[in-house]
Design an enzyme around this catalytic site. Sequence first.
Site, PDB file in Angstrom:
ATOM      1  N   ASP A   1      -3.744   0.354   6.190  1.00 10.00           N
ATOM      2  CA  ASP A   1      -4.455  -0.093   4.994  1.00 10.00           C
ATOM      3  C   ASP A   1      -3.902  -1.429   4.497  1.00 10.00           C
ATOM      4  O   ASP A   1      -4.666  -2.326   4.106  1.00 10.00           O
ATOM      5  CB  ASP A   1      -4.350   0.949   3.880  1.00 10.00           C
ATOM      6  CG  ASP A   1      -5.255   2.161   4.122  1.00 10.00           C
ATOM      7  OD1 ASP A   1      -6.001   2.162   5.122  1.00 10.00           O
ATOM      8  OD2 ASP A   1      -5.205   3.110   3.315  1.00 10.00           O
TER       9      ASP A   1
ATOM     10  N   ASP B   1       0.843  -1.190   0.000  1.00 11.29           N
ATOM     11  CA  ASP B   1       0.000   0.000   0.000  1.00 11.29           C
ATOM     12  C   ASP B   1       0.881   1.243   0.000  1.00 11.29           C
ATOM     13  O   ASP B   1       1.834   1.340   0.776  1.00 11.29           O
ATOM     14  CB  ASP B   1      -0.923   0.033   1.220  1.00 11.29           C
ATOM     15  CG  ASP B   1      -1.922   1.180   1.117  1.00 11.29           C
ATOM     16  OD1 ASP B   1      -2.953   0.998   0.442  1.00 11.29           O
ATOM     17  OD2 ASP B   1      -1.668   2.267   1.674  1.00 11.29           O
TER      18      ASP B   1
ATOM     19  N   HIS C   1      -6.160   5.329   5.508  1.00  7.88           N
ATOM     20  CA  HIS C   1      -5.343   6.181   4.639  1.00  7.88           C
ATOM     21  C   HIS C   1      -3.941   6.417   5.213  1.00  7.88           C
ATOM     22  O   HIS C   1      -3.299   7.414   4.885  1.00  7.88           O
ATOM     23  CB  HIS C   1      -6.031   7.516   4.332  1.00  7.88           C
ATOM     24  CG  HIS C   1      -7.360   7.337   3.649  1.00  7.88           C
ATOM     25  ND1 HIS C   1      -7.477   6.756   2.396  1.00  7.88           N
ATOM     26  CD2 HIS C   1      -8.616   7.629   4.051  1.00  7.88           C
ATOM     27  CE1 HIS C   1      -8.759   6.726   2.068  1.00  7.88           C
ATOM     28  NE2 HIS C   1      -9.464   7.232   3.051  1.00  7.88           N
TER      29      HIS C   1
ATOM     30  N   GLU D   1       0.783   5.549   0.158  1.00  8.52           N
ATOM     31  CA  GLU D   1       0.127   6.850   0.216  1.00  8.52           C
ATOM     32  C   GLU D   1       0.887   7.736  -0.769  1.00  8.52           C
ATOM     33  O   GLU D   1       2.112   7.605  -0.901  1.00  8.52           O
ATOM     34  CB  GLU D   1       0.146   7.439   1.623  1.00  8.52           C
ATOM     35  CG  GLU D   1      -0.573   6.597   2.673  1.00  8.52           C
ATOM     36  CD  GLU D   1      -2.013   6.275   2.318  1.00  8.52           C
ATOM     37  OE1 GLU D   1      -2.676   7.127   1.681  1.00  8.52           O
ATOM     38  OE2 GLU D   1      -2.471   5.170   2.645  1.00  8.52           O
TER      39      GLU D   1
END
Length: 210
Positions: free
Chosen positions: A156, A10, A151, A12
């Site tokens: 996540d 994951d 987030h 960001e």
Amino acid sequence: MFERPIVMLDFETTGLSPDTGDRITEVAALRIAGGEIVERYVSLVNCGVRIPYFITQLTGITQQMVDGAPPADEVVPALLDFIGSDTLAAHNASFDEKFLKAEGALLGRACRHTGLVCSLKLSRRVFPGLASYKLGQLSQSLGIVFGGRAHRAEADAEAAAQVLLHIGRHLGESYGLHRVAPELLVSLNGVAAAKVPRFIDAYVASRSGH
């Protein structure tokens, strides 16, 4: 559970597309082996770009946090080495893979993962008819406790990894699969939900030599 390791990824990011100059701000990669998370690589990333205000509002990641983080030319090679040639997974996988490829390309590093599993697509096919397949709502529907802040990369990735493990257990219990091959998950991403049972039955038969 799974025949070989799968790495749940994951990112960001500062926006939606590396093609328009967006960069990664945080990464979490969790290696799933057997039926559990066995190893993790997590880091904020300093890509030398400004963090848009709306991204800070969404993620809680501030300019100060990334300014003090390790640079991309340190994090990205370490991440690619961590993933190696394992199967890669992510929730909305095409998004994370395009950023991984773009960040690697900036450093002249190619990705080596074998196969891409999208836990979002997979959930639609294996658990059709749920109200939402967004990670938070999906986790809730499957009885997965969402730890940490949504987030943020590690929270996540952790939730998505638990979704994938839930899918693995479901396939095992429903179809008598003692070990789920990553290739099966990759293939299921491209199968219509209505055809999944027949597809897996044929797969199981082929594996048993019938």
